[in-house]
Design an enzyme around this catalytic site. Structure first.
Site, PDB file in Angstrom:
ATOM      1  CG  ASP A 138      -0.525 -13.168  13.439  1.00 48.23           C
ATOM      2  OD1 ASP A 138       0.018 -14.161  13.502  1.00 48.23           O
ATOM      3  OD2 ASP A 138      -1.444 -13.153  12.569  1.00 48.23           O
ATOM      4  CE1 TYR A 139       3.292  -6.975  15.575  1.00 44.36           C
ATOM      5  CE2 TYR A 139       4.176  -7.106  17.842  1.00 44.36           C
ATOM      6  CZ  TYR A 139       3.270  -6.238  16.775  1.00 44.36           C
ATOM      7  OH  TYR A 139       2.677  -5.062  16.860  1.00 44.36           O
TER       8      TYR A 139
END
Length: 788
Positions: free
Chosen positions: A458-459
């Site tokens: 989830d970057y």
């Protein structure tokens, strides 16, 4: 010895023995895991001192002092003179040594003769002074990077957006270039301390039941505009805060209730500036509509879309309702409105497309669309019954616009579910966490740059990209885009073609330990410019005392961590750092255009994650949510359990700071200073608010405001303050107490009527606090007193 000292020595000895037992037992646990021997050895020494204290033998004092010296040397070797890591290592043994020294007059033994009254007094006084110094140091700011050169940089001409918008703040980032730079000079370092509240406005839309007030106002001419969590737009007088009109779109959703900003458009071809809808406020709603409002009257522009609305769910398919939420400020690029939306994270496969679309600001007609499966779709409309392909990276931030190049730049997130990539499409892998440049009129892609390869944690790239022309070292400038990421990597690219200006290198990352079918990227891009990205070490583990620090070291040794991109797996928890909240989140940064200084805040909180089968999670009592401790990820083999990397005492396991403000010289690429930002004063810990202004540096929300006078304003800390910092030194030169915490970037404008400069912040309360206590609906303007 009389009964009083005898009883006291017994109590002290027993307490010391209990602490020693903890250190020995848990220290052995750490040794088994391959960690430091110091805790067990320290526990043995403390046990010996405690036994001698019970026996009322002076050796107790000697051992306690020796233990303190040994701890000081060990601390110096591990962490140097860094304050917070030294504090947690030394404070307990300082107190032990002080108590043992104070007890010396009532102890006996061969070494007793050295503890004369003067020696005892001097030793205990010195120890007490050190303890007081440590306690006082808790209330001082300890720079992560101290400023080396505090002189004001030589000013350079601003070239990124030469058409400064006069006295106004007409866009989310002031201009479409997103620099958040106020060129006004009335408020400066000499008088900023005199700022006072000029007016306060209450929207009436309280940030309750999960809603968040994160809006940054805009100002055009004689009106300030602000949207509240449910997309209610208020128009205010810029000098008094008096409400002129209010527009309520009656947005219908109970999930992800927030509005971060609105857009503005003026018809430059209109012969009558007061004609209906010649000037428009552009609004997206949390129930997925696009609306334009007459900026003068607050009436919806009924010639826009269908009865004044454009349905943004059109073309997104059956999974979009309840999953697609526009929350960011829309971008107005000429006569085109550019919008994207948030898509629910980690809930299930089959989520709707992350398509980015451009609409005609006059009519609401869709002009173009860009999506990862067809980046050159451009103006080609969908066929009858066709939808944009599902499960593609989405834009949930705000885009930027360069009118000279006629390019729109937008950040993309990751395909959801974020932690599983075993069946990801080629298109999603190509565009996850990317910055994309498209033609503003056609939506046709010109270039893209990916900031992470095959993202599995989830970057998302979500901060509004900043457009600024950087000196090229030869007397000219180079048009740059500053792409900030949750990873803390700051990619500086040529906005004409996306090639790096600041060097980027590919580095190998861990490849083993992922579950079957979970593909891992072998390399990841790293910029020569980054903040808060240092690889964690055992010595970085922290706690308020030696005891929770030891437990954190045990956790660190028990979890899997081989640096960034260590794969999440099903066998043991994996530490994720930088965490999936950032790094640099949606708040982005600001640029002092006069000096080429980038100001950017960040989050430095580690998290952990572990895969778990959905059936096992249900049996264990986990309740699925996209933001909580368990995400189900329906349609994949695994759910994911995740949380903050905290000690059992509820404190972060990684050393402070957890949020900073940073100044970066864009000409040299060097970080000028990095300062902890925010205190624990208003942050609940186990339901209790400490009320102590201890500047650990706390996670930050939203972004800064830079001014021509060498100030950076910021309000998105977890304590209830708005602050101004000196951009040359990072020193806080002014702060004001807010009624509740703020989650929005400040803005500034000059009044056309009074000539006053205002700084405006919104305040809705702490983010995701889980309670409706201490929530708000405040818009607060600050100005200098009239005599100034």
């Amino acid at each position: 010895m009389n009964s009083g000292p005898r009883t006291l020595s017994m109590i002290i000895g027993i307490l010391g023995a209990l602490m020693a037992a903890f250190l020995i037992i848990e220290g052995l646990h750490l040794i088994i895991l391959g960690g430091s021997w110091f805790y067990t050895l320290a526990g043995i020494a403390l046990a010996a001192s405690s036994v001698y204290m019970i026996r009322r033998n002076i050796l107790s004092t000697w051992i306690a002092l020796g233990l303190l010296v040994a701890t000081a040397l060990w601390s110096l070797a591990e962490v140097g003179t860094s304050f917070w890591p030294s504090f947690s290592r030394l404070i307990v043994f300082l107190c032990v040594a002080l108590i043992a020294t104070l007890m010396a007059p009532w102890l006996s033994g061969p070494g007793r003769r050295y503890f004369t009254r003067p020696v005892t007094g001097a030793t205990s006084g010195a120890l007490g002074a050190i303890i007081v110094a440590f306690l006082a140091g808790m209330f001082r700011v300890h720079p992560t990077i101290a400023p080396q050169d505090t002189t004001h940089p030589q000013e350079t001409a601003s070239t990124a957006d030469s058409d400064q918008p006069g006295h106004d703040w007409p866009a989310y980032g002031r201009t479409a270039s997103g620099t958040r730079y106020a060129s006004f000079t009335q408020i400066n370092r000499d008088n900023v301390g005199k700022l006072r509240v000029a007016w306060t406005y209450r929207t009436g839309d309280m940030a309750l039941n999960g809603a968040e007030f994160q809006g940054t106002p805009i100002k055009i001419g004689d009106t300030v505009y602000i949207c509240s969590p449910h997309n209610i737009v208020s128009a205010l007088d810029p000098d008094t805060g008096t409400e002129k009109w209010k527009f309520d779109p009656h947005a219908q959703t109970k999930v992800w209730q927030r509005c971060r900003g609105v857009g503005y458009w003026h018809d430059s071809t209109a012969t009558d500036a007061n004609a209906p809808c010649a000037s428009r406020i552009v609004l997206t709603t949390i129930d997925a509509r696009l609306i334009t409002i007459d900026a003068r009257t607050g009436q919806a522009c009924t010639d826009f879309g269908t009865n004044g609305n454009v349905n943004l769910l059109t073309g997104l398919g059956p999974t979009a309702p309840g999953s697609y939420y526009p929350t960011a400020a829309p971008l107005v690029a000429g006569d085109i409105v550019v919008v994207g939306g948030r898509i629910a994270d980690n809930e299930r496969t089959g989520e709707p497309s992350g398509v980015v679309r451009g609409y005609d600001v006059r009519t609401g007609a869709q002009v173009w669309a860009w999506d990862a499966t067809n980046p050159h779709r451009g103006t080609t409309p969908l066929a009858e019954g066709e939808i944009y392909p599902a499960e593609t990276p989405n834009m949930w931030g705000t885009a930027s616009y360069d009118p000279k190049l006629n390019l729109v730049f937008f950040p993309l997130g990751n395909q959801t579910p974020d932690f599983w990539g075993g069946d990801r499409s080629k298109a999603s892998d190509e565009y996850n966490d990317a910055f994309v440049a498209v033609d503003a009129k056609t939506g046709d892609e010109r270039w893209h740059f990916r900031t992470a390869n095959h993202d599995l944690v989830d970057y998302d790239a979500t901060a509004q990209p900043i457009l600024y022309d950087i000196p090229d070292g030869h007397g000219g400038t180079r048009p740059a885009i500053i792409a900030m990421t949750k990873r803390g990597q700051i990619f500086v690219l040529d906005r004409r073609d996306g090639t790096p200006i600041v060097p980027v290198e590919m580095r190998k990352v861990p490849q083993d330990g992922a579950p079957e079918h979970q593909y891992l990227a072998p390399e990841q891009p790293y910029s020569a410019l980054s903040i808060g990205t240092e690889r964690l070490k055992p010595s970085d583990m922290w706690g308020g005392t030696i005891f929770d620090q030891l437990l954190c070291r045990i956790q660190f040794a028990s979890y899997r961590y081989e640096g960034e991109f260590t794969p999440v797996n099903e066998k043991q928890a994996t530490i994720i750092y930088p965490g999936y909240y950032g790094g640099i989140n949606w708040g982005g940064g600001a640029v002092d255009e006069s000096t080429g200084t980038l100001l950017v805040n960040d989050i430095r909180m580690a998290q952990w994650g572990k895969f778990m089968k959905q059936e096992e999670a249900r049996r264990s009592g986990f309740k699925p949510s996209s933001e909580g401790e368990y995400s189900e990820q329906k349609g994949t083999p695994w759910g994911v359990v995740r949380s903050m990397f905290f000690s059992p005492a509820g404190l972060p396991c990684v050393k402070p700071p957890y949020g900073t403000m940073n100044a970066i010289d864009l000409r040299s690429g060097k970080v000028k200073w990095s300062m902890p930002l925010g205190t624990i004063q208003d942050m609940p810990v186990h339901g209790m608010v400490p009320g102590l202004a201890i500047p650990l540096g706390m996670p930050t929300m939203s972004g800064p405001l830079a001014t021509h006078t060498g100030l950076v304003f910021f309000s998105g800390t977890l304590d209830n303050y708005v602050r101004a910092l000196n951009t040359d030194t990072g020193e806080v030169v002014w702060k004001a107490r807010l009624p509740v915490a703020s989650q929005a970037a400040p803005m500034s404008y000059m009044s056309d009527k009074t000539g006053k400069q205002y700084i405006v912040v919104t305040a809705g309360g702490l983010t995701r606090s889980g309670v409706d206590k201490n929530r708000g609906d405040y818009v607060i303007a600050y100005a200098l007193p009239s005599e100034e």
